[in-house]
Design an enzyme around this catalytic site. Sequence first.
Site, PDB file in Angstrom:
ATOM      1  N   ASP A  46       8.672  76.979  39.607  1.00  0.00           N
ATOM      2  CA  ASP A  46       9.518  76.319  40.591  1.00  0.00           C
ATOM      3  C   ASP A  46      10.584  77.279  41.105  1.00  0.00           C
ATOM      4  O   ASP A  46      11.265  77.951  40.319  1.00  0.00           O
ATOM      5  CB  ASP A  46      10.210  75.108  39.953  1.00  0.00           C
ATOM      6  N   TYR A  51      17.675  79.741  46.253  1.00  0.00           N
ATOM      7  CA  TYR A  51      17.880  80.550  45.059  1.00  0.00           C
ATOM      8  C   TYR A  51      17.903  82.043  45.383  1.00  0.00           C
ATOM      9  O   TYR A  51      18.361  82.846  44.561  1.00  0.00           O
ATOM     10  CB  TYR A  51      16.790  80.299  44.020  1.00  0.00           C
ATOM     11  N   LYS A  76      11.413  75.076  48.087  1.00  0.00           N
ATOM     12  CA  LYS A  76      12.192  74.012  48.735  1.00  0.00           C
ATOM     13  C   LYS A  76      12.787  74.474  50.057  1.00  0.00           C
ATOM     14  O   LYS A  76      13.202  75.632  50.186  1.00  0.00           O
ATOM     15  CB  LYS A  76      13.318  73.550  47.802  1.00  0.00           C
ATOM     16  N   HIS A 107      15.243  70.179  49.774  1.00  0.00           N
ATOM     17  CA  HIS A 107      16.099  70.486  48.631  1.00  0.00           C
ATOM     18  C   HIS A 107      17.219  69.455  48.450  1.00  0.00           C
ATOM     19  O   HIS A 107      17.501  69.029  47.325  1.00  0.00           O
ATOM     20  CB  HIS A 107      16.692  71.885  48.798  1.00  0.00           C
TER      21      HIS A 107
END
Length: 294
Positions: A46, A51, A76, A107
């Site tokens: 994931d 990120y 996401k 997200h």
Amino acid sequence: MPASKHIKLNTGAEMPTVGLGTWRSKPGQVEHAVQYALEHGYRNIDTATAYGNEAEVGQGLKKSGVPRNEIFLTTKLNNPDMGRPKEALEYSLAQLDTPYLDLWLMHWPAPMTTDGKADKSIDWLDTWHEMEKLYKSHPDKIKAIGVSNFSVEYLNRLLANSSVVPATNQIELHPSCPQQAVVDLCVSKGIAVTAYSPLGSEGAPLLKNEVVLKLAKKYGVAPGTILISLQANRKNVNVLPKSVTNDRILANATIIDIDSADVDELNSIAKTASFRACHPNWTGWGNLGFTEYV
């Protein structure tokens, strides 16, 4: 219920119960973590555009040597990209160096500008409709779509105005943040729940909880195994522990069956130690309908 190795999505696809989360994993460490996890049995990875590590995740996927069709890969849609989901999808595919995603999530239901302010010109529901269109028109690129950090209020609005039921809702889920109303709604609508921060996030505060320590001793396992297994023992719930340390990655993959009475005791932790690690209080958007956080 006993711990499971896979959960079945409403698309018919199977998603491994335990996956490797990559949130807050430092640059330079993610590639190795993904590679090591896959080489040692993980098949669920994931990540997210937010990120900033999709490229490293993609490198880890390739270096592992595990065939792409054996890996369940999730990323996401980032908040500032909610006005351009098609371009965002292509960006993620390029960064990850993969022809398709097994799961693509919104997200947060919180459109933002690139400087971190609420973008009131965009309705997140319109963005979801665009994700639906991309999912239907590009089955070669997107195998399933879902959401993340959706409260009951937001889920109800989506379900009342959508042609596609989300495959998953990824939420913070641990004994101090049970979000039972969200989980119950998802289960009733055939939406799988993915639990992130199962140890209570940074510093893993729940590893020191007296109930967790007592049960770890009873079952002869590490405290983290109790917390990860708690989610794996729930109906249609999978879990994303994160680590960049080899021994911790291996340990996090272990799940056990937990007696129902012990599950109840773990769930009671929230009565005296309630907290949320990832606060849904976006500037300009309020708390996104969440009521179960401190």
